[in-house]
Design a protein around this motif. Structure first.
Motif, PDB file in Angstrom:
ATOM      1  N   ASN A  93       0.827  -1.210   0.000  1.00 53.65           N
ATOM      2  CA  ASN A  93       0.000   0.000   0.000  1.00 53.65           C
ATOM      3  C   ASN A  93       0.858   1.255   0.000  1.00 53.65           C
ATOM      4  O   ASN A  93       0.508   2.257  -0.637  1.00 53.65           O
ATOM      5  CB  ASN A  93      -0.928   0.003   1.218  1.00 53.65           C
ATOM      6  CG  ASN A  93      -2.114  -0.923   1.038  1.00 53.65           C
ATOM      7  OD1 ASN A  93      -2.392  -1.378  -0.069  1.00 53.65           O
ATOM      8  ND2 ASN A  93      -2.819  -1.215   2.110  1.00 53.65           N
ATOM      9  N   ALA A  94       1.975   1.208   0.721  1.00 51.18           N
ATOM     10  CA  ALA A  94       2.884   2.359   0.743  1.00 51.18           C
ATOM     11  C   ALA A  94       3.452   2.612  -0.655  1.00 51.18           C
ATOM     12  O   ALA A  94       3.529   3.767  -1.105  1.00 51.18           O
ATOM     13  CB  ALA A  94       4.009   2.125   1.746  1.00 51.18           C
ATOM     14  N   ILE A  95       3.841   1.544  -1.341  1.00 43.88           N
ATOM     15  CA  ILE A  95       4.353   1.686  -2.713  1.00 43.88           C
ATOM     16  C   ILE A  95       3.279   2.253  -3.634  1.00 43.88           C
ATOM     17  O   ILE A  95       3.537   3.147  -4.447  1.00 43.88           O
ATOM     18  CB  ILE A  95       4.868   0.329  -3.239  1.00 43.88           C
ATOM     19  CG1 ILE A  95       6.081  -0.131  -2.425  1.00 43.88           C
ATOM     20  CG2 ILE A  95       5.232   0.430  -4.716  1.00 43.88           C
ATOM     21  CD1 ILE A  95       6.531  -1.548  -2.727  1.00 43.88           C
ATOM     22  N   ASP A  96       2.038   1.744  -3.495  1.00 39.33           N
ATOM     23  CA  ASP A  96       0.918   2.267  -4.299  1.00 39.33           C
ATOM     24  C   ASP A  96       0.745   3.761  -4.060  1.00 39.33           C
ATOM     25  O   ASP A  96       0.542   4.544  -5.001  1.00 39.33           O
ATOM     26  CB  ASP A  96      -0.382   1.538  -3.945  1.00 39.33           C
ATOM     27  CG  ASP A  96      -0.380   0.091  -4.420  1.00 39.33           C
ATOM     28  OD1 ASP A  96       0.434  -0.243  -5.295  1.00 39.33           O
ATOM     29  OD2 ASP A  96      -1.191  -0.693  -3.897  1.00 39.33           O
ATOM     30  N   GLY A  97       0.805   4.157  -2.776  1.00 39.04           N
ATOM     31  CA  GLY A  97       0.649   5.572  -2.441  1.00 39.04           C
ATOM     32  C   GLY A  97       1.766   6.426  -3.011  1.00 39.04           C
ATOM     33  O   GLY A  97       1.531   7.551  -3.496  1.00 39.04           O
ATOM     34  N   LEU A  98       2.995   5.912  -2.968  1.00 35.44           N
ATOM     35  CA  LEU A  98       4.126   6.665  -3.508  1.00 35.44           C
ATOM     36  C   LEU A  98       4.019   6.799  -5.026  1.00 35.44           C
ATOM     37  O   LEU A  98       4.316   7.864  -5.587  1.00 35.44           O
ATOM     38  CB  LEU A  98       5.436   5.969  -3.122  1.00 35.44           C
ATOM     39  CG  LEU A  98       5.814   6.055  -1.635  1.00 35.44           C
ATOM     40  CD1 LEU A  98       6.989   5.138  -1.331  1.00 35.44           C
ATOM     41  CD2 LEU A  98       6.146   7.489  -1.238  1.00 35.44           C
ATOM     42  N   GLU A  99       3.578   5.740  -5.700  1.00 33.92           N
ATOM     43  CA  GLU A  99       3.411   5.813  -7.155  1.00 33.92           C
ATOM     44  C   GLU A  99       2.329   6.815  -7.520  1.00 33.92           C
ATOM     45  O   GLU A  99       2.446   7.550  -8.504  1.00 33.92           O
ATOM     46  CB  GLU A  99       3.068   4.427  -7.708  1.00 33.92           C
ATOM     47  CG  GLU A  99       4.252   3.461  -7.668  1.00 33.92           C
ATOM     48  CD  GLU A  99       3.908   2.088  -8.204  1.00 33.92           C
ATOM     49  OE1 GLU A  99       2.700   1.766  -8.272  1.00 33.92           O
ATOM     50  OE2 GLU A  99       4.842   1.326  -8.536  1.00 33.92           O
ATOM     51  N   GLN A 100       1.276   6.870  -6.706  1.00 33.18           N
ATOM     52  CA  GLN A 100       0.219   7.861  -6.937  1.00 33.18           C
ATOM     53  C   GLN A 100       0.770   9.268  -6.764  1.00 33.18           C
ATOM     54  O   GLN A 100       0.445  10.176  -7.536  1.00 33.18           O
ATOM     55  CB  GLN A 100      -0.939   7.622  -5.962  1.00 33.18           C
ATOM     56  CG  GLN A 100      -2.113   8.565  -6.165  1.00 33.18           C
ATOM     57  CD  GLN A 100      -3.223   8.315  -5.167  1.00 33.18           C
ATOM     58  OE1 GLN A 100      -3.180   7.373  -4.389  1.00 33.18           O
ATOM     59  NE2 GLN A 100      -4.224   9.164  -5.166  1.00 33.18           N
ATOM     60  N   ALA A 101       1.612   9.461  -5.742  1.00 30.59           N
ATOM     61  CA  ALA A 101       2.213  10.779  -5.505  1.00 30.59           C
ATOM     62  C   ALA A 101       3.134  11.173  -6.652  1.00 30.59           C
ATOM     63  O   ALA A 101       3.159  12.331  -7.085  1.00 30.59           O
ATOM     64  CB  ALA A 101       2.975  10.769  -4.184  1.00 30.59           C
ATOM     65  N   ILE A 102       3.903  10.186  -7.171  1.00 31.64           N
ATOM     66  CA  ILE A 102       4.801  10.451  -8.304  1.00 31.64           C
ATOM     67  C   ILE A 102       3.988  10.857  -9.533  1.00 31.64           C
ATOM     68  O   ILE A 102       4.321  11.822 -10.230  1.00 31.64           O
ATOM     69  CB  ILE A 102       5.659   9.208  -8.610  1.00 31.64           C
ATOM     70  CG1 ILE A 102       6.634   8.940  -7.458  1.00 31.64           C
ATOM     71  CG2 ILE A 102       6.420   9.389  -9.917  1.00 31.64           C
ATOM     72  CD1 ILE A 102       7.326   7.589  -7.532  1.00 31.64           C
ATOM     73  N   ASN A 103       2.883  10.155  -9.780  1.00 26.55           N
ATOM     74  CA  ASN A 103       2.039  10.450 -10.942  1.00 26.55           C
ATOM     75  C   ASN A 103       1.337  11.804 -10.825  1.00 26.55           C
ATOM     76  O   ASN A 103       0.926  12.382 -11.827  1.00 26.55           O
ATOM     77  CB  ASN A 103       1.002   9.348 -11.142  1.00 26.55           C
ATOM     78  CG  ASN A 103       1.640   8.025 -11.541  1.00 26.55           C
ATOM     79  OD1 ASN A 103       2.714   8.002 -12.116  1.00 26.55           O
ATOM     80  ND2 ASN A 103       0.983   6.924 -11.208  1.00 26.55           N
ATOM     81  N   SER A 104       1.163  12.275  -9.584  1.00 25.24           N
ATOM     82  CA  SER A 104       0.505  13.571  -9.376  1.00 25.24           C
ATOM     83  C   SER A 104       1.498  14.734  -9.493  1.00 25.24           C
ATOM     84  O   SER A 104       1.193  15.856  -9.105  1.00 25.24           O
ATOM     85  CB  SER A 104      -0.177  13.601  -8.006  1.00 25.24           C
ATOM     86  OG  SER A 104       0.792  13.554  -6.975  1.00 25.24           O
ATOM     87  N   GLN A 105       2.703  14.429  -9.967  1.00 21.84           N
ATOM     88  CA  GLN A 105       3.741  15.440 -10.191  1.00 21.84           C
ATOM     89  C   GLN A 105       4.291  16.039  -8.908  1.00 21.84           C
ATOM     90  O   GLN A 105       4.857  17.127  -8.916  1.00 21.84           O
ATOM     91  CB  GLN A 105       3.194  16.581 -11.085  1.00 21.84           C
ATOM     92  CG  GLN A 105       2.589  16.119 -12.408  1.00 21.84           C
ATOM     93  CD  GLN A 105       3.587  15.363 -13.273  1.00 21.84           C
ATOM     94  OE1 GLN A 105       4.726  15.758 -13.389  1.00 21.84           O
ATOM     95  NE2 GLN A 105       3.138  14.254 -13.850  1.00 21.84           N
ATOM     96  N   LYS A 106       4.128  15.329  -7.796  1.00 25.01           N
ATOM     97  CA  LYS A 106       4.739  15.800  -6.560  1.00 25.01           C
ATOM     98  C   LYS A 106       6.255  15.620  -6.667  1.00 25.01           C
ATOM     99  O   LYS A 106       6.740  14.539  -6.994  1.00 25.01           O
ATOM    100  CB  LYS A 106       4.198  15.008  -5.362  1.00 25.01           C
ATOM    101  CG  LYS A 106       4.805  15.429  -4.033  1.00 25.01           C
ATOM    102  CD  LYS A 106       4.232  14.606  -2.880  1.00 25.01           C
ATOM    103  CE  LYS A 106       4.893  15.010  -1.567  1.00 25.01           C
ATOM    104  NZ  LYS A 106       4.398  14.233  -0.422  1.00 25.01           N
ATOM    105  N   ILE A 107       7.000  16.680  -6.404  1.00 23.31           N
ATOM    106  CA  ILE A 107       8.452  16.635  -6.513  1.00 23.31           C
ATOM    107  C   ILE A 107       9.040  16.218  -5.159  1.00 23.31           C
ATOM    108  O   ILE A 107       8.991  16.980  -4.185  1.00 23.31           O
ATOM    109  CB  ILE A 107       9.013  18.001  -6.950  1.00 23.31           C
ATOM    110  CG1 ILE A 107       8.414  18.401  -8.297  1.00 23.31           C
ATOM    111  CG2 ILE A 107      10.536  17.963  -7.027  1.00 23.31           C
ATOM    112  CD1 ILE A 107       8.795  19.790  -8.754  1.00 23.31           C
ATOM    113  N   PHE A 108       9.588  15.022  -5.110  1.00 23.50           N
ATOM    114  CA  PHE A 108      10.143  14.508  -3.867  1.00 23.50           C
ATOM    115  C   PHE A 108      10.923  13.237  -4.160  1.00 23.50           C
ATOM    116  O   PHE A 108      10.861  12.688  -5.261  1.00 23.50           O
ATOM    117  CB  PHE A 108       9.036  14.225  -2.856  1.00 23.50           C
ATOM    118  CG  PHE A 108       8.200  13.008  -3.184  1.00 23.50           C
ATOM    119  CD1 PHE A 108       8.120  11.938  -2.308  1.00 23.50           C
ATOM    120  CD2 PHE A 108       7.482  12.919  -4.372  1.00 23.50           C
ATOM    121  CE1 PHE A 108       7.360  10.823  -2.596  1.00 23.50           C
ATOM    122  CE2 PHE A 108       6.711  11.813  -4.671  1.00 23.50           C
ATOM    123  CZ  PHE A 108       6.662  10.757  -3.770  1.00 23.50           C
TER     124      PHE A 108
END
Length: 431
Positions: free
Chosen positions: A326-341
């Protein structure tokens, strides 16, 4: 006309004639009648008498009717009992005061039999209707609560069944794959040691030939140039070494698969928690590594000095798998939302009070909204698109931690700041 046999009336009056008249009248038509001569006694005896209606004299020595009524209405147990004042006071101010205290009606003295019966019957009918409605509401609430409990038990049973079948199937699949891979891997690993040794010997022999026969025939010179002997002599040991590293990696993966599945998980055993987490990370390695269109996920380990923990190792590994996935899913969602981190998952372990182990798994993704946090452990609740999530992963994890291990599983999250799951379980078998 109501059925008086079902109702009881409390008369509160200090005048003997009024008491006698009311007692004979009400008892005569079938009511169950009790009498006390003061407000103090009415409050004291109320829980024993439990009347359906109170006839209360206003003018009494000591505590008057107004104060008695105020105290009756202030008590949760007696506030709904209808009170009819009996008084010689006929001014509007006294009547308003009594009604404001919570009385439902007035009977004016001297007492008229027809008036008493009429007012008593009206207010008992209202009271009976109120009680009936309250009972029906209570019954509906109880039925609804039972239905909710039944639904929860059904969901719990479904989750448990799915968990058992899933773990059994997963354990057998992983154990079978590990077994099938293990034999050829061991074969390759055992032979590559000899291949390295043979290659070393052959290269040494070629070097000796070059030293003692520096002028080979043209055919040999042509072959040396064709196969690029110098490059081959330098690269072949490196190639064999990389194959040896690959075999070791395969052996580590096979071990991780066997540790993760733990098909002998019917009884609690002493388990290395860190080993279980590492085996889970090994299996999820393909989702953690870097891709051309996605940065790799940094794994930050802050392991404490944990003892072996008495637990169901395979089931805990399933919890780690669900939370980290779930953490990986959340991080991939954040990456796709153009969050820079820089996406990362931090795993921290520690001993609490010498009797408990806490495992924290956190990510720096988008976080979970508060309204969703309240429901994430519910069976079959998911925010993922249809076909990508079943909604049972965290429900199963919660059941494993709380019921199988008598521990706790919490989620702490803030939008934009990521999420943290905290697993707490006892070190020793729960007594």
């Amino acid at each position: 006309m109501i059925n008086p046999q079902k109702n009881s009336i409390l008369v509160v009056d200090d005048t003997p004639n009024n008491i006698r008249l009311l007692f004979d009248l009400l008892r005569g038509v079938g009511f169950n009648v009790s009498v006390v001569k003061s407000g103090e006694l009415a409050l004291e005896k109320l829980h024993l008498i439990q009347p359906d209606l109170i006839l209360l004299d206003v003018m009494m020595p000591g505590m008057d009717g107004f104060e008695t009524c105020r105290r009756l209405k202030a008590d949760e147990k007696s506030k709904d009992i209808p009170v009819i004042f009996m008084t010689v006071l006929s001014d509007i101010e006294s009547k308003v005061k009594g009604l404001q205290m919570g009385a439902v009606d007035y009977i004016t003295k001297p007492i008229q039999i027809e008036e008493v019966l009429a007012r008593v019957n009206v207010h008992l009918a209202l009271r009976n209707t109120q009680v009936q409605l309250m009972n029906e509401v209570t019954e509906h609430r109880e039925a609804e609560m039972k239905l909710q409990e039944t639904l929860k038990e059904l969901q719990k049973a479904q989750t448990h069944l799915i968990q058992s079948e899933k773990m059994s199937a997963l354990g057998q699949l992983v154990a079978g794959v590990a077994h099938e891979i293990n034999n050829p891997v061991n074969f390759i690993g055992g032979n590559i040691i000899h291949a390295i040794e043979y290659t070393k010997n052959l290269l040494n022999l070629i070097q000796l030939y070059q030293e003692y026969y520096p002028n080979p025939v043209p055919e040999i010179i042509s072959e040396i140039e064709e196969i690029e002997l110098d490059y081959l002599s330098d690269d072949l040991p490196k190639l064999l070494h990389s194959m040896e590293v690959g075999v070791q990696r395969l052996q580590e993966i096979v071990l991780s698969l066997r540790l993760f599945s733990r098909t002998d998980d019917s009884k609690m055993k002493l388990v290395d928690i860190h080993q279980g987490i590492d085996s889970t990370l090994m299996i999820l390695g393909h989702r953690i590594k870097e891709y051309p269109d996605r940065p790799g996920i940094e794994i930050i380990k802050n392991y404490g000095n944990l003892p072996l923990v008495e637990c169901y190792g395979g089931r805990l590994n399933q919890v780690f798998m669900n939370i980290i996935t779930n953490a990986i899913d959340g991080l991939e969602q954040a990456i796709n939302s153009q969050k820079i981190f820089t996406p990362s998952i931090a795993i921290q372990t520690e001993v609490l009070d010498s009797d408990w182990v806490k495992i924290r798994i956190s990510d720096n993704g988008c976080g979970i909204p508060v309204e969703i946090q309240k429901r994430i452990f519910e069976p079959f609740f998911t925010t993922k698109p249809i076909g990508t999530g079943t909604g049972i992963g965290l429900a199963i994890s919660y059941q494993i931690v709380t019921e199988k291990h008598h521990g706790s599983l919490e989620c702490v999250s803030e939008l934009g700041e990521g999420s943290e799951f905290r697993i707490t379980i006892p070190i020793k078998r729960y007594q």
